[in-house]
Scaffold this motif. Structure first.
Motif, PDB file in Angstrom:
ATOM      1  N   HIS A   1       5.794  -3.808 -11.969  1.00  0.00           N
ATOM      2  CA  HIS A   1       5.516  -3.572 -10.556  1.00  0.00           C
ATOM      3  C   HIS A   1       4.981  -2.155 -10.309  1.00  0.00           C
ATOM      4  O   HIS A   1       4.140  -1.958  -9.425  1.00  0.00           O
ATOM      5  CB  HIS A   1       6.772  -3.812  -9.725  1.00  0.00           C
ATOM      6  CG  HIS A   1       7.123  -5.262  -9.576  1.00  0.00           C
ATOM      7  ND1 HIS A   1       6.251  -6.197  -9.069  1.00  0.00           N
ATOM      8  CD2 HIS A   1       8.263  -5.945  -9.879  1.00  0.00           C
ATOM      9  CE1 HIS A   1       6.819  -7.392  -9.059  1.00  0.00           C
ATOM     10  NE2 HIS A   1       8.044  -7.267  -9.543  1.00  0.00           N
TER      11      HIS A   1
ATOM     12  N   GLN B   1      -1.682  -1.534  -6.344  1.00  0.00           N
ATOM     13  CA  GLN B   1      -0.918  -1.235  -5.132  1.00  0.00           C
ATOM     14  C   GLN B   1      -1.812  -1.027  -3.916  1.00  0.00           C
ATOM     15  O   GLN B   1      -1.319  -0.914  -2.799  1.00  0.00           O
ATOM     16  CB  GLN B   1      -0.054   0.005  -5.367  1.00  0.00           C
ATOM     17  CG  GLN B   1       0.963  -0.142  -6.483  1.00  0.00           C
ATOM     18  CD  GLN B   1       1.703   1.152  -6.778  1.00  0.00           C
ATOM     19  OE1 GLN B   1       1.534   2.157  -6.083  1.00  0.00           O
ATOM     20  NE2 GLN B   1       2.530   1.145  -7.813  1.00  0.00           N
TER      21      GLN B   1
ATOM     22  N   HIS C   1      -1.251  -7.657 -13.135  1.00  0.00           N
ATOM     23  CA  HIS C   1      -1.309  -8.075 -11.740  1.00  0.00           C
ATOM     24  C   HIS C   1      -2.724  -8.505 -11.362  1.00  0.00           C
ATOM     25  O   HIS C   1      -3.703  -7.935 -11.848  1.00  0.00           O
ATOM     26  CB  HIS C   1      -0.860  -6.908 -10.859  1.00  0.00           C
ATOM     27  CG  HIS C   1      -0.554  -7.271  -9.444  1.00  0.00           C
ATOM     28  ND1 HIS C   1      -1.535  -7.502  -8.505  1.00  0.00           N
ATOM     29  CD2 HIS C   1       0.639  -7.422  -8.800  1.00  0.00           C
ATOM     30  CE1 HIS C   1      -0.966  -7.786  -7.343  1.00  0.00           C
ATOM     31  NE2 HIS C   1       0.344  -7.745  -7.490  1.00  0.00           N
TER      32      HIS C   1
END
Length: 267
Positions: free
Chosen positions: A12, A151, A199
């Motif tokens: 993450h 992000q 991601h």
């Protein structure tokens, strides 16, 4: 296989997770041989560079038993289910080749940007997981990641129809420069059998391969089943329309493949 809390946190934060040596050479060798056989086939799923060498083989899990098994391997599927917190289906499956001397560039892009624009995927609840079939080095066209770029959401992109044989939604130089100045650029390298999860919004690319060593990587693009695509613009073998949840196979499924002389692509 389950990811640890530390691995999930790293994913993450950085936008990707590199897991060297997740598959053994015994598991990888049949896949490596099968990839060579697939690249030699004349069929619409196999895209080629302008030089004629293979660039990408799409949907190999639909016509190759070794790659069907890899596509449902628990070491690939279960970590993605952890991250996405749900069952997943196969949005896209490809074997990307970078042939020695002739492997071309993949421009800077975000995969979810492509999936959103071309396939109508509602949210970035999808991601890539990749396995090296060859050793990946700094010299033979490794993946390049800009850490933490995921992000920032989806960036504006232009539809590049001319740089390579494969059309792609790509980022401009100013955007890439700004992101790289902020987060740097990393290139995971390692032996055959290494695995990367990244991601859908992570900005990435790969340079040409002008080395004398091939570089082949298998990619599963897995999407949470409720986040399935709504637009059917691209061929089914590029953006799949079977939203059935993948049922992971046994962990040893690659070790019970037919002998090398009987392994071949399906008709």
């Amino acid at each position: 296989m389950e990811l640890t809390d530390a691995q999930i946190a790293e994913f993450h934060q950085q936008g990707y997770l590199f897991l060297p040596g997740q598959f053994t050479r015994e598991e990888i060798e049949p896949l490596r041989r099968e990839a060579d056989s697939i690249f030699a086939i004349d069929r619409e799923e196999v895209w080629r560079e302008t030089s004629g060498v293979a660039r990408t083989a799409f949907a190999a899990h639909t016509y190759s038993e070794p790659f069907r098994r890899l596509g449902a391997h628990p070491r690939m599927v279960k970590p993605v289910m952890q991250i996405l917190d749900g069952q997943v289906y196969m949005h896209q499956y490809k074997i990307n080749a970078k042939a020695a001397f002739d492997g071309d560039v993949w421009q800077w892009h975000q995969d979810y940007g492509v999936w959103q624009r071309d396939d109508g995927m509602p949210e970035p609840r999808a991601m890539n997981i990749a396995v090296f079939l060859d050793e990946v080095t700094a010299a033979n066209g490794p993946l390049l990641f800009i850490p933490k770029s995921h992000q920032r959401g989806v960036f504006e992109a232009g539809h590049d129809l001319s740089t390579t044989s494969y059309p792609l939604w790509t980022l401009d130089r100013e955007t890439v420069t700004r992101l790289a100045d902020e987060g740097g650029i990393e290139a995971p390298t390692g032996p055959p059998g290494s695995m990367i999860m990244f991601h859908g919004n992570l900005v990435h690319a790969s340079p040409p391969n002008i080395s004398p060593w091939h570089r082949t990587i298998v990619y599963l693009s897995l999407c949470e089943v409720n986040n399935h695509i709504r637009r059917f613009k691209r061929p089914e073998w590029i953006a799949h329309r079977d939203f059935t949840a993948i049922e992971p196979l046994a962990d040893d499924c690659l070790l019970s493949l037919p002998k090398p002389e009987t392994v071949s692509s399906w008709a």
